[in-house]
Structures are given as C-alpha cells and as structure tokens.
Motif scaffolding. Structure first.
Motif, PDB file in Angstrom:
ATOM      1  N   PRO A  14       0.832  -1.207   0.000  1.00 21.16           N
ATOM      2  CA  PRO A  14       0.000   0.000   0.000  1.00 21.16           C
ATOM      3  C   PRO A  14       0.862   1.252   0.000  1.00 21.16           C
ATOM      4  CG  PRO A  14       0.043  -0.985   2.186  1.00 21.16           C
ATOM      5  CD  PRO A  14       0.735  -1.954   1.267  1.00 21.16           C
ATOM      6  N   GLN A  15       0.387   2.277  -0.630  1.00 18.47           N
ATOM      7  CA  GLN A  15       1.089   3.555  -0.645  1.00 18.47           C
ATOM      8  C   GLN A  15       0.799   4.297   0.655  1.00 18.47           C
ATOM      9  OE1 GLN A  15       3.276   4.763  -3.066  1.00 18.47           O
ATOM     10  NE2 GLN A  15       3.102   2.623  -3.730  1.00 18.47           N
ATOM     11  N   VAL A  16       1.832   4.579   1.407  1.00 22.69           N
ATOM     12  CA  VAL A  16       1.672   5.239   2.701  1.00 22.69           C
ATOM     13  C   VAL A  16       1.965   6.726   2.527  1.00 22.69           C
ATOM     14  CG1 VAL A  16       2.425   5.325   5.095  1.00 22.69           C
ATOM     15  CG2 VAL A  16       2.382   3.130   3.876  1.00 22.69           C
ATOM     16  N   PRO A  17       0.996   7.575   2.745  1.00 29.60           N
ATOM     17  CA  PRO A  17       1.240   9.013   2.577  1.00 29.60           C
ATOM     18  C   PRO A  17       2.053   9.573   3.736  1.00 29.60           C
ATOM     19  CG  PRO A  17      -0.974   8.643   3.392  1.00 29.60           C
ATOM     20  CD  PRO A  17      -0.391   7.279   3.133  1.00 29.60           C
ATOM     21  N   GLY A  18       2.559  10.756   3.542  1.00 26.31           N
ATOM     22  CA  GLY A  18       3.277  11.421   4.629  1.00 26.31           C
ATOM     23  C   GLY A  18       4.626  11.932   4.193  1.00 26.31           C
ATOM     24  N   ARG A  19       5.289  12.666   5.095  1.00 25.56           N
ATOM     25  CA  ARG A  19       6.579  13.291   4.793  1.00 25.56           C
ATOM     26  C   ARG A  19       7.733  12.306   4.766  1.00 25.56           C
ATOM     27  NH1 ARG A  19       6.420  17.550   2.144  1.00 25.56           N
ATOM     28  NH2 ARG A  19       8.602  17.809   2.693  1.00 25.56           N
ATOM     29  N   TRP A  20       7.520  11.072   5.196  1.00 26.68           N
ATOM     30  CA  TRP A  20       8.609  10.098   5.229  1.00 26.68           C
ATOM     31  C   TRP A  20       9.206   9.898   3.837  1.00 26.68           C
ATOM     32  CZ3 TRP A  20       8.562   5.566   2.427  1.00 26.68           C
ATOM     33  CH2 TRP A  20       7.333   5.207   1.833  1.00 26.68           C
ATOM     34  N   ARG A  21       8.349   9.943   2.814  1.00 30.55           N
ATOM     35  CA  ARG A  21       8.825   9.717   1.449  1.00 30.55           C
ATOM     36  C   ARG A  21       9.782  10.840   1.019  1.00 30.55           C
ATOM     37  NH1 ARG A  21       6.856   6.255  -2.203  1.00 30.55           N
ATOM     38  NH2 ARG A  21       5.006   5.894  -0.923  1.00 30.55           N
ATOM     39  N   ALA A  22       9.453  12.064   1.415  1.00 31.34           N
ATOM     40  CA  ALA A  22      10.337  13.181   1.088  1.00 31.34           C
ATOM     41  C   ALA A  22      11.689  13.020   1.774  1.00 31.34           C
ATOM     42  CB  ALA A  22       9.687  14.501   1.503  1.00 31.34           C
ATOM     43  N   ALA A  23      11.667  12.537   3.028  1.00 33.90           N
ATOM     44  CA  ALA A  23      12.933  12.319   3.742  1.00 33.90           C
ATOM     45  C   ALA A  23      13.763  11.238   3.063  1.00 33.90           C
ATOM     46  CB  ALA A  23      12.654  11.948   5.196  1.00 33.90           C
ATOM     47  N   GLY A 120      21.215  13.906  21.897  1.00 33.47           N
ATOM     48  CA  GLY A 120      22.263  13.965  20.893  1.00 33.47           C
ATOM     49  C   GLY A 120      22.126  15.189  20.004  1.00 33.47           C
ATOM     50  N   ALA A 121      23.153  15.406  19.179  1.00 32.94           N
ATOM     51  CA  ALA A 121      23.102  16.518  18.237  1.00 32.94           C
ATOM     52  C   ALA A 121      22.063  16.284  17.157  1.00 32.94           C
ATOM     53  CB  ALA A 121      24.482  16.714  17.603  1.00 32.94           C
ATOM     54  N   THR A 122      21.756  15.017  16.859  1.00 38.37           N
ATOM     55  CA  THR A 122      20.780  14.721  15.813  1.00 38.37           C
ATOM     56  C   THR A 122      19.414  15.290  16.169  1.00 38.37           C
ATOM     57  OG1 THR A 122      21.987  12.691  15.254  1.00 38.37           O
ATOM     58  CG2 THR A 122      19.736  12.887  14.440  1.00 38.37           C
ATOM     59  N   GLU A 123      18.978  15.126  17.419  1.00 36.20           N
ATOM     60  CA  GLU A 123      17.706  15.713  17.808  1.00 36.20           C
ATOM     61  C   GLU A 123      17.780  17.234  17.814  1.00 36.20           C
ATOM     62  OE1 GLU A 123      14.218  15.292  21.138  1.00 36.20           O
ATOM     63  OE2 GLU A 123      16.234  15.796  21.837  1.00 36.20           O
ATOM     64  N   ALA A 124      18.900  17.773  18.239  1.00 33.85           N
ATOM     65  CA  ALA A 124      19.052  19.225  18.232  1.00 33.85           C
ATOM     66  C   ALA A 124      18.891  19.780  16.820  1.00 33.85           C
ATOM     67  CB  ALA A 124      20.414  19.612  18.807  1.00 33.85           C
ATOM     68  N   LEU A 125      19.487  19.115  15.852  1.00 33.44           N
ATOM     69  CA  LEU A 125      19.353  19.534  14.457  1.00 33.44           C
ATOM     70  C   LEU A 125      17.907  19.428  13.995  1.00 33.44           C
ATOM     71  CD1 LEU A 125      22.553  17.814  13.097  1.00 33.44           C
ATOM     72  CD2 LEU A 125      22.057  20.248  12.862  1.00 33.44           C
ATOM     73  N   ALA A 126      17.275  18.285  14.285  1.00 31.74           N
ATOM     74  CA  ALA A 126      15.898  18.077  13.846  1.00 31.74           C
ATOM     75  C   ALA A 126      14.968  19.114  14.457  1.00 31.74           C
ATOM     76  CB  ALA A 126      15.442  16.666  14.214  1.00 31.74           C
ATOM     77  N   ALA A 127      15.077  19.315  15.764  1.00 28.16           N
ATOM     78  CA  ALA A 127      14.190  20.268  16.434  1.00 28.16           C
ATOM     79  C   ALA A 127      14.404  21.679  15.914  1.00 28.16           C
ATOM     80  CB  ALA A 127      14.406  20.211  17.944  1.00 28.16           C
ATOM     81  N   THR A 128      15.651  22.047  15.649  1.00 32.52           N
ATOM     82  CA  THR A 128      15.954  23.391  15.172  1.00 32.52           C
ATOM     83  C   THR A 128      15.385  23.622  13.778  1.00 32.52           C
ATOM     84  OG1 THR A 128      17.966  23.499  16.511  1.00 32.52           O
ATOM     85  CG2 THR A 128      17.811  25.008  14.650  1.00 32.52           C
ATOM     86  N   SER A 148      21.384  13.417   7.948  1.00 33.99           N
ATOM     87  CA  SER A 148      20.238  13.906   8.715  1.00 33.99           C
ATOM     88  C   SER A 148      19.919  15.365   8.387  1.00 33.99           C
ATOM     89  CB  SER A 148      20.463  13.739  10.216  1.00 33.99           C
ATOM     90  OG  SER A 148      21.323  14.722  10.731  1.00 33.99           O
ATOM     91  N   HIS A 149      20.909  16.127   7.905  1.00 34.36           N
ATOM     92  CA  HIS A 149      20.632  17.508   7.506  1.00 34.36           C
ATOM     93  C   HIS A 149      19.591  17.522   6.393  1.00 34.36           C
ATOM     94  CE1 HIS A 149      24.966  18.815   8.888  1.00 34.36           C
ATOM     95  NE2 HIS A 149      24.223  18.357   9.875  1.00 34.36           N
ATOM     96  N   ALA A 150      19.808  16.720   5.363  1.00 34.64           N
ATOM     97  CA  ALA A 150      18.880  16.683   4.230  1.00 34.64           C
ATOM     98  C   ALA A 150      17.526  16.126   4.639  1.00 34.64           C
ATOM     99  CB  ALA A 150      19.477  15.847   3.097  1.00 34.64           C
ATOM    100  N   ALA A 151      17.525  15.085   5.469  1.00 34.46           N
ATOM    101  CA  ALA A 151      16.263  14.466   5.887  1.00 34.46           C
ATOM    102  C   ALA A 151      15.406  15.453   6.671  1.00 34.46           C
ATOM    103  CB  ALA A 151      16.542  13.219   6.720  1.00 34.46           C
ATOM    104  N   CYS A 152      16.010  16.192   7.584  1.00 35.75           N
ATOM    105  CA  CYS A 152      15.238  17.129   8.411  1.00 35.75           C
ATOM    106  C   CYS A 152      14.710  18.296   7.593  1.00 35.75           C
ATOM    107  CB  CYS A 152      16.093  17.623   9.572  1.00 35.75           C
ATOM    108  SG  CYS A 152      16.490  16.349  10.785  1.00 35.75           S
ATOM    109  N   ILE A 153      15.486  18.753   6.634  1.00 39.46           N
ATOM    110  CA  ILE A 153      15.004  19.823   5.751  1.00 39.46           C
ATOM    111  C   ILE A 153      13.778  19.335   4.979  1.00 39.46           C
ATOM    112  CG2 ILE A 153      15.585  21.217   3.729  1.00 39.46           C
ATOM    113  CD1 ILE A 153      18.538  21.108   4.805  1.00 39.46           C
ATOM    114  N   ALA A 154      13.828  18.099   4.485  1.00 37.75           N
ATOM    115  CA  ALA A 154      12.686  17.539   3.766  1.00 37.75           C
ATOM    116  C   ALA A 154      11.481  17.379   4.678  1.00 37.75           C
ATOM    117  CB  ALA A 154      13.073  16.194   3.151  1.00 37.75           C
ATOM    118  N   LEU A 155      11.689  16.921   5.914  1.00 39.95           N
ATOM    119  CA  LEU A 155      10.575  16.772   6.851  1.00 39.95           C
ATOM    120  C   LEU A 155       9.921  18.114   7.157  1.00 39.95           C
ATOM    121  CD1 LEU A 155      12.113  14.160   9.313  1.00 39.95           C
ATOM    122  CD2 LEU A 155      10.209  13.772   7.746  1.00 39.95           C
TER     123      LEU A 155
END
Length: 424
Positions: A14-23, A120-128, A148-155
C-alpha cells in the motif's frame, strides 16, 4: 505424488502518505518503484560482517571514553537519577555547557534561557530545522552533508540549497562566490558543519566570515553543527560562528558529548543561542523525545569540566590519522589530509576506480577493508546554485571516506590489508 500448491501472488504494497517519502528521497533512499533502500552505511556494515572485513566505514570508537565518566553515570543510577529529568536538561548540565562555552570561546550564556539539552546533536538539528524552517523557506548547507541535515530539511517541507566544498591540497574549501550565490531572500537557515563530516575540513575564520556576512545580508539564522569541536589537529583552530561580530544573536550552536568523550551511545547533546530562538526550538523538542539520558546528564556535566581528556583524545587521533593516511597513500590512493573529525577522504581514481561506491563494494574482497563512498553524502540532482554544472556527487564520485577512530592495532591491520591494492 501430490500436486504442487500454486504460488499465491503477494499483494502490492500500500502507498503510505506522509513526509517520510520526502525524507527518503532527500537522502537518496527512495527507489524508482517507491520502496526504500537501506542506507549505504548499513549496507557496508553488513558487508563487513559477512566478509570479516575491517569496518572503517562507520565512525564510532571501538573503545570507551574515560573510566571516571562511566563511574559518574553508575553513581547517578545508584543515586536514583532514573526518572524523567527536566525537559530542558538538568540545571547542572546546562550550567556546565554555559561554563564550557565561556571557558573555551568567551561566550556568555544564560543557562536557564539560552541552553537546551537534547537527545544527541541529531535531535538538536531536527528540532531546530523543524522549528525555524518550513514550506517556502530555503535551508543552505555545505555539500557533502551529513544525511540527517537533508532528511530534516525535507521533513520541514523546506528547500535544500547546497554549497559545494572543493578538494584542494589544503583541505576541502568553500568558494565565497558560491556561498553568496546560494543565499537569497528565501534563505531562512544556513547550516554549517565544522569540523566537517565527511571531509575532515575545519573551516577557516575567513570562510566563516563569508557565511556570516551572507546570513546578515538576508536576516537568516545560522545553525552550526560543532560536534567535533575539540577534535582538531595540527595548527587548525575551531572558530564557533557565534564568536564572530554580530553573530551571537542569530546563531544556534549545536554540539554533544558523544564525539568529545567517546560515548556516542549515550546521546547527550545540547544547543545554545539567543533566548527567543531557543524557546522556539524547545517548543518543538518537547514533542520529540521530551527528555532522555537521566543518569548520563550528571556524568556529562562532570565530564565537561575536564579539558585534558579531549586534548588527549585529539592527540591520539592525530597519530592514528597519520597512520591511516600514510597507509592509504602507500596503497595508491590520493588523500586530502583532514584537520579535524574522525574521517579521511581518499580518492580511488589513481587505482583505476572512478566509482567510489563500486570500490567500496569490492574492497572487502580486494583488501579486507570497508569504507563508505563520499557520494552517499551528496545529492543526486544538481544544486539550486548551479544547475548547469556537474553535481558534487559527480565531482567526488571516486572518493571514499575512511574512519581512523579505531584502535591502533586495528588500523595497522587495515593498512597492511590495503597494501594488497598497491600497484605492482
């Protein structure tokens, strides 16, 4: 003889919608059929496990950090620090971060309003990124970039604009004209990673001043990923962007204890910046993990008072860097000697490998060693700044990242194995 049972066709996924695909797409993991590939890091680690190759692809230490820090965490567990700590981090850790920044860089922080402890810094980046950027905004990063920089920008639904780092005999360097061209009226954030993963470059004060000038010109916020701040070598100097004139009020600085003290699994990170920006990030962060690492927070607060352990680690890593770089050169690679981090980038083209990903997949059989292609840290499509030119992935296609944050005996074995590549 019984008849064979006919195969039952598997239902379509099934096609799952959401921002995960962009990430997934932003990090090169979305296949044409819509399925998601595993990361190249997982692929290379599994390859090392299957073949018995030495894994110089994943950047994690193979020894723990100082015993006194582990003992402090054990004491914290025994003393009952096992329930939720405050969402902003325990006061003693926020105070330790503020004291660390004052001691090392002359930054004066209010630990109550300008410091936030993160998973961790990963959450700091995501939250920011999630807090400060969204649809219609542009986020400028260096390229190659930590995935993770690219993934968070996409999210966040923002647009990723990249500025390439160029290999030179003096490390990977920024072109000031490309920085200025990448920053425009839609730029909301400029995300800078220095010391830089994967290239090991340490951006100079002059390069950072170009970034700062560009940010001020469009009223953008600079986000700095400084997790390797203490792991610099030779005469390199880490310059926090927040120390540049006029930048403390528009910079979010991110770091963590994982790299500095070799406890990458504890995931104790932090960020600091002006109170109004920290408040925005805290608002998002509280709905991610809320909080974590209760017994590790007091241990890291104690660790941050110790300036000698990071210096000793940096000196040890510099020697291990030299060991690996000399071995790679002897094996036939061209090497840009890193001035920081855990990593060295080596060019396989002199060995006849124009495709670093292919080389990485063949290295276990050829030499019993695993690396990671630098193209995994690059986007497949051209950047917005120069869509007519080659992508950074193409420009660095033959290059491979190796880590030297391993025991000396492991590196010596890896160097010996890499000798099998040496032209006869």
């Amino acid at each position: 003889m019984s008849a064979s049972i006919p195969a039952v066709p598997r239902p379509a996924q099934p096609q799952v919608p959401g921002r995960w695909r962009a990430a997934a797409a932003a990090t090169g993991l979305l296949r044409p059929d819509g399925s998601v590939a595993s990361t190249v890091f997982a692929e290379m680690t599994n390859l090392a496990l299957r073949t018995g190759a030495i894994n110089l692809g994943q950047g994690f230490p193979d020894v723990d950090g100082p015993h006194a820090i582990k003992e402090a965490a054990i004491r914290a567990i025994e003393d009952g620090h096992n329930q939720y700590p405050p969402g902003t981090g325990i006061p003693v850790l926020r105070e330790a971060v503020a004291d660390h920044q004052r001691r090392h860089y002359g930054l004066d922080l209010d630990p109550d309003t300008e410091v936030l402890v993160t998973t961790g810094a990963t959450e700091a980046l995501a939250a920011t990124i999630l807090a400060l950027a969204g649809p219609g905004d542009e986020v400028v990063t260096l390229e190659p970039f930590y995935d993770s920089h690219a993934a968070c920008i996409a999210l966040a639904g923002a647009t990723h604009v990249r500025v390439p780092l160029h290999p030179t005999p003096d490390g990977f360097r920024l072109d000031p004209a490309q920085v200025r061209a990448a920053v425009g009226p839609r730029t909301r954030l400029i995300l800078v990673n220095t010391p830089h993963n994967p290239t090991g470059t340490v951006l100079t004060r002059a390069e950072l001043e170009v970034v700062a000038e560009a940010a001020r010109s469009v009223d953008a916020v600079v986000v700095t990923d400084e997790v390797y701040e203490h792991l610099v070598y030779d005469d390199a100097v880490h310059v926090p962007v927040a120390t540049l004139p006029g930048m403390a009020e528009r910079t979010i600085t991110i770091s963590s204890a994982g790299k500095t003290f070799s406890f990458t699994g504890w995931k104790i990170g932090w960020l600091h910046g002006p109170a109004h920006l920290v408040e925005a990030v805290r608002t998002v962060k509280q709905f991610l993990t809320y909080t974590s690492g209760s017994p590790f927070q007091p241990a890291i607060a104690q660790a941050l008072a110790d300036d000698e352990a990071p210096r000793a680690l940096a000196a040890s890593l510099a020697a291990r860097r030299d060991l690996l770089c000399e071995g790679l050169v002897a094996a036939g690679f061209e090497v840009v000697v890193p001035r920081g981090t855990y990593f060295v980038v080596a060019d396989g083209a002199p060995l006849g490998f124009e495709d670093g990903a292919e080389l990485c997949r063949r290295l276990p059989a050829l030499a019993g060693v695993v690396g990671v292609p630098v193209s995994a840290f690059c986007a497949a499509s051209p950047g917005d700044g120069d869509p007519s030119g080659p992508t950074t992935a193409q420009a660095l296609a033959s290059r491979v990242r190796f880590t030297f944050v391993k025991r000396e005996d492991v590196l010596r074995d890896a160097v010996r194995r890499l000798g099998a590549l040496r032209p006869r």
